[in-house]
Design an enzyme around this catalytic site. Structure first.
Site, PDB file in Angstrom:
ATOM      1  N   PRO A   1      27.079  75.779   2.249  1.00 34.84           N
ATOM      2  CA  PRO A   1      27.899  75.006   1.320  1.00 34.84           C
ATOM      3  C   PRO A   1      29.379  74.960   1.694  1.00 34.84           C
ATOM      4  O   PRO A   1      29.938  75.936   2.185  1.00 34.84           O
ATOM      5  CB  PRO A   1      27.720  75.737  -0.017  1.00 34.84           C
ATOM      6  CG  PRO A   1      27.267  77.100   0.353  1.00 34.84           C
ATOM      7  CD  PRO A   1      26.457  76.944   1.603  1.00 34.84           C
ATOM      8  N   ASN A   2      29.958  73.804   1.448  1.00 31.89           N
ATOM      9  CA  ASN A   2      31.394  73.525   1.627  1.00 31.89           C
ATOM     10  C   ASN A   2      31.829  73.412   3.082  1.00 31.89           C
ATOM     11  O   ASN A   2      32.985  73.084   3.354  1.00 31.89           O
ATOM     12  CB  ASN A   2      32.265  74.563   0.884  1.00 31.89           C
ATOM     13  CG  ASN A   2      32.029  74.537  -0.606  1.00 31.89           C
ATOM     14  OD1 ASN A   2      32.138  73.476  -1.211  1.00 31.89           O
ATOM     15  ND2 ASN A   2      31.668  75.666  -1.188  1.00 31.89           N
TER      16      ASN A   2
ATOM     17  N   ARG B   1      39.533  71.636   4.336  1.00 28.36           N
ATOM     18  CA  ARG B   1      39.330  72.751   3.411  1.00 28.36           C
ATOM     19  C   ARG B   1      40.155  73.966   3.845  1.00 28.36           C
ATOM     20  O   ARG B   1      39.915  74.520   4.919  1.00 28.36           O
ATOM     21  CB  ARG B   1      37.843  73.124   3.417  1.00 28.36           C
ATOM     22  CG  ARG B   1      37.512  74.357   2.625  1.00 28.36           C
ATOM     23  CD  ARG B   1      36.101  74.824   2.932  1.00 28.36           C
ATOM     24  NE  ARG B   1      35.769  75.981   2.135  1.00 28.36           N
ATOM     25  CZ  ARG B   1      34.764  76.809   2.383  1.00 28.36           C
ATOM     26  NH1 ARG B   1      33.980  76.589   3.420  1.00 28.36           N
ATOM     27  NH2 ARG B   1      34.539  77.852   1.616  1.00 28.36           N
TER      28      ARG B   1
ATOM     29  N   TYR C   1      40.440  78.278   7.531  1.00 28.21           N
ATOM     30  CA  TYR C   1      39.327  77.769   8.345  1.00 28.21           C
ATOM     31  C   TYR C   1      39.754  76.872   9.509  1.00 28.21           C
ATOM     32  O   TYR C   1      38.903  76.437  10.284  1.00 28.21           O
ATOM     33  CB  TYR C   1      38.341  77.005   7.447  1.00 28.21           C
ATOM     34  CG  TYR C   1      37.736  77.879   6.374  1.00 28.21           C
ATOM     35  CD1 TYR C   1      36.918  78.957   6.708  1.00 28.21           C
ATOM     36  CD2 TYR C   1      38.004  77.648   5.020  1.00 28.21           C
ATOM     37  CE1 TYR C   1      36.368  79.776   5.730  1.00 28.21           C
ATOM     38  CE2 TYR C   1      37.458  78.460   4.033  1.00 28.21           C
ATOM     39  CZ  TYR C   1      36.644  79.521   4.394  1.00 28.21           C
ATOM     40  OH  TYR C   1      36.111  80.333   3.430  1.00 28.21           O
TER      41      TYR C   1
ATOM     42  N   ASN D   1      25.691  79.728   9.684  1.00 32.44           N
ATOM     43  CA  ASN D   1      26.840  80.053   8.853  1.00 32.44           C
ATOM     44  C   ASN D   1      26.425  79.654   7.445  1.00 32.44           C
ATOM     45  O   ASN D   1      26.463  78.470   7.083  1.00 32.44           O
ATOM     46  CB  ASN D   1      28.095  79.290   9.276  1.00 32.44           C
ATOM     47  CG  ASN D   1      29.296  79.672   8.424  1.00 32.44           C
ATOM     48  OD1 ASN D   1      29.153  80.413   7.449  1.00 32.44           O
ATOM     49  ND2 ASN D   1      30.469  79.173   8.776  1.00 32.44           N
TER      50      ASN D   1
ATOM     51  N   ALA E   1      29.178  80.702   1.488  1.00 35.61           N
ATOM     52  CA  ALA E   1      29.175  81.661   0.374  1.00 35.61           C
ATOM     53  C   ALA E   1      27.787  82.251   0.118  1.00 35.61           C
ATOM     54  O   ALA E   1      27.673  83.373  -0.402  1.00 35.61           O
ATOM     55  CB  ALA E   1      29.695  80.975  -0.887  1.00 35.61           C
TER      56      ALA E   1
ATOM     57  N   GLU F   1      24.349  85.271  12.969  1.00 34.56           N
ATOM     58  CA  GLU F   1      25.207  84.867  11.847  1.00 34.56           C
ATOM     59  C   GLU F   1      26.614  84.613  12.355  1.00 34.56           C
ATOM     60  O   GLU F   1      27.136  85.424  13.131  1.00 34.56           O
ATOM     61  CB  GLU F   1      25.200  85.999  10.812  1.00 34.56           C
ATOM     62  CG  GLU F   1      26.166  85.789   9.658  1.00 34.56           C
ATOM     63  CD  GLU F   1      26.127  86.948   8.653  1.00 34.56           C
ATOM     64  OE1 GLU F   1      25.095  87.662   8.562  1.00 34.56           O
ATOM     65  OE2 GLU F   1      27.146  87.151   7.973  1.00 34.56           O
TER      66      GLU F   1
ATOM     67  N   HIS G   1      30.730  83.160  11.259  1.00 32.23           N
ATOM     68  CA  HIS G   1      31.731  82.743  10.267  1.00 32.23           C
ATOM     69  C   HIS G   1      32.997  82.355  10.995  1.00 32.23           C
ATOM     70  O   HIS G   1      33.375  83.025  11.983  1.00 32.23           O
ATOM     71  CB  HIS G   1      32.051  83.879   9.291  1.00 32.23           C
ATOM     72  CG  HIS G   1      30.857  84.337   8.539  1.00 32.23           C
ATOM     73  ND1 HIS G   1      30.336  83.643   7.476  1.00 32.23           N
ATOM     74  CD2 HIS G   1      30.048  85.405   8.727  1.00 32.23           C
ATOM     75  CE1 HIS G   1      29.264  84.265   7.033  1.00 32.23           C
ATOM     76  NE2 HIS G   1      29.059  85.341   7.778  1.00 32.23           N
ATOM     77  N   LEU G   2      33.656  81.336  10.496  1.00 30.33           N
ATOM     78  CA  LEU G   2      34.943  80.953  11.082  1.00 30.33           C
ATOM     79  C   LEU G   2      35.999  82.018  10.805  1.00 30.33           C
ATOM     80  O   LEU G   2      36.766  82.403  11.688  1.00 30.33           O
ATOM     81  CB  LEU G   2      35.410  79.611  10.498  1.00 30.33           C
ATOM     82  CG  LEU G   2      34.514  78.426  10.836  1.00 30.33           C
ATOM     83  CD1 LEU G   2      33.869  77.863   9.585  1.00 30.33           C
ATOM     84  CD2 LEU G   2      35.283  77.356  11.562  1.00 30.33           C
ATOM     85  N   SER G   3      36.054  82.469   9.554  1.00 40.94           N
ATOM     86  CA  SER G   3      37.064  83.451   9.165  1.00 40.94           C
ATOM     87  C   SER G   3      36.541  84.868   9.397  1.00 40.94           C
ATOM     88  O   SER G   3      35.330  85.079   9.509  1.00 40.94           O
ATOM     89  CB  SER G   3      37.420  83.274   7.685  1.00 40.94           C
ATOM     90  OG  SER G   3      36.285  83.539   6.877  1.00 40.94           O
TER      91      SER G   3
ATOM     92  N   ARG H   1      39.070  89.723   4.252  1.00 46.13           N
ATOM     93  CA  ARG H   1      39.280  88.901   3.064  1.00 46.13           C
ATOM     94  C   ARG H   1      38.862  89.651   1.795  1.00 46.13           C
ATOM     95  O   ARG H   1      38.815  90.866   1.781  1.00 46.13           O
ATOM     96  CB  ARG H   1      38.528  87.573   3.237  1.00 46.13           C
ATOM     97  CG  ARG H   1      39.005  86.804   4.478  1.00 46.13           C
ATOM     98  CD  ARG H   1      38.305  85.483   4.650  1.00 46.13           C
ATOM     99  NE  ARG H   1      38.585  84.590   3.517  1.00 46.13           N
ATOM    100  CZ  ARG H   1      37.902  83.472   3.253  1.00 46.13           C
ATOM    101  NH1 ARG H   1      36.899  83.127   4.045  1.00 46.13           N
ATOM    102  NH2 ARG H   1      38.221  82.708   2.227  1.00 46.13           N
TER     103      ARG H   1
HETATM  104  C1  DQA Z   1      32.618  81.418   5.707  1.00 47.50           C
HETATM  105  C2  DQA Z   1      33.060  82.659   4.931  1.00 47.50           C
HETATM  106  C3  DQA Z   1      32.453  82.667   3.535  1.00 47.50           C
HETATM  107  O1  DQA Z   1      32.899  83.816   2.825  1.00 47.50           O
HETATM  108  C4  DQA Z   1      32.862  81.433   2.768  1.00 47.50           C
HETATM  109  O2  DQA Z   1      32.244  81.417   1.501  1.00 47.50           O
HETATM  110  C5  DQA Z   1      32.599  80.174   3.512  1.00 47.50           C
HETATM  111  C6  DQA Z   1      32.905  80.139   4.948  1.00 47.50           C
HETATM  112  C7  DQA Z   1      33.299  81.318   7.084  1.00 47.50           C
HETATM  113  O3  DQA Z   1      32.798  80.591   7.935  1.00 47.50           O
HETATM  114  O4  DQA Z   1      34.349  81.934   7.298  1.00 47.50           O
HETATM  115  O5  DQA Z   1      32.205  79.173   2.949  1.00 47.50           O
HETATM  116  O6  DQA Z   1      31.208  81.523   5.940  1.00 47.50           O
END
Ligand code: DQA
Length: 157
Positions: free
Chosen positions: A9-10, A17, A22, A74, A77, A98, A100-102, A107
């Site tokens: 999602p997102n 965003r 990100y 990825n 959330a 797995e 993640h960008l961040s 965090r």
């Molecule tokens: C994320 C990190 C997650 O905590 C967040 O909810 C995202 C993006 C990342 O790629 O850094 O939607 O997966």
């Protein structure tokens, strides 16, 4: 080799965003980079994004019957909340990495926990769009090694 890339999602909003978290790279650019790299290595790659947990579960279930060798995920959330995604990955026994960008560990505390990480081949986070490239490299290398081992070929690190 056939790889499925799953964006949760997102992540369709990447580029606009929270760019300070990100970056400015769009999802289309990330997918294009992955497809280009996969093409160079002769790998078939399919990218899917959904904001819906059930669609992601359906996608993982379908992958198992589509001869997918591994998943780069990825889960956004859902990483921190979704037992359903974890169960789908375990039910299909698809090897996965797995990403993640961040750097989720730098965090909010609720992002420190992943419901997928302990069953992943590996986790890459904190490198922006590069996390995906590194994750793909790791996933493909691990799958090649597994195949070599099945064929009795010994690999050296
Ligand atoms: C994320 C990190 C997650 O905590 C967040 O909810 C995202 C993006 C990342 O790629 O850094 O939607 O997966």
């Amino acid at each position: 080799m056939k790889i499925l890339v799953i964006h949760g999602p997102n992540l369709n909003l990447l580029g606009t965003r929270e760019p300070s978290v990100y970056g400015r790279v769009s999802l289309a650019e990330i997918d294009a980079q992955l497809l280009s790299r996969a093409g160079q290595r002769g790998i078939r790659l399919n990218c899917v994004q959904s904001n819906h947990e059930g669609v992601l579960v359906d996608t993982i279930q379908a992958a198992a019957s589509q001869q997918v060798d591994g998943v780069l995920i990825n889960a956004g959330a859902y990483t921190h909340t979704s037992i359903a995604l974890r169960d789908a990955l375990l039910a299909t026994a698809l090897p996965f990495v797995e990403v993640h960008l961040s750097n989720t560990h730098g965090r909010e505390p609720f992002r420190h926990r992943s419901l997928l990480a302990d069953r992943a081949i590996g986790v890459v986070c904190g490198f922006g769009g590069l996390s995906y490239q590194l994750g793909l490299e790791g996933l493909v290398t691990a799958l090649e090694r597994q195949a070599d081992e099945r064929n009795g070929i010994r690999t050296v690190d």
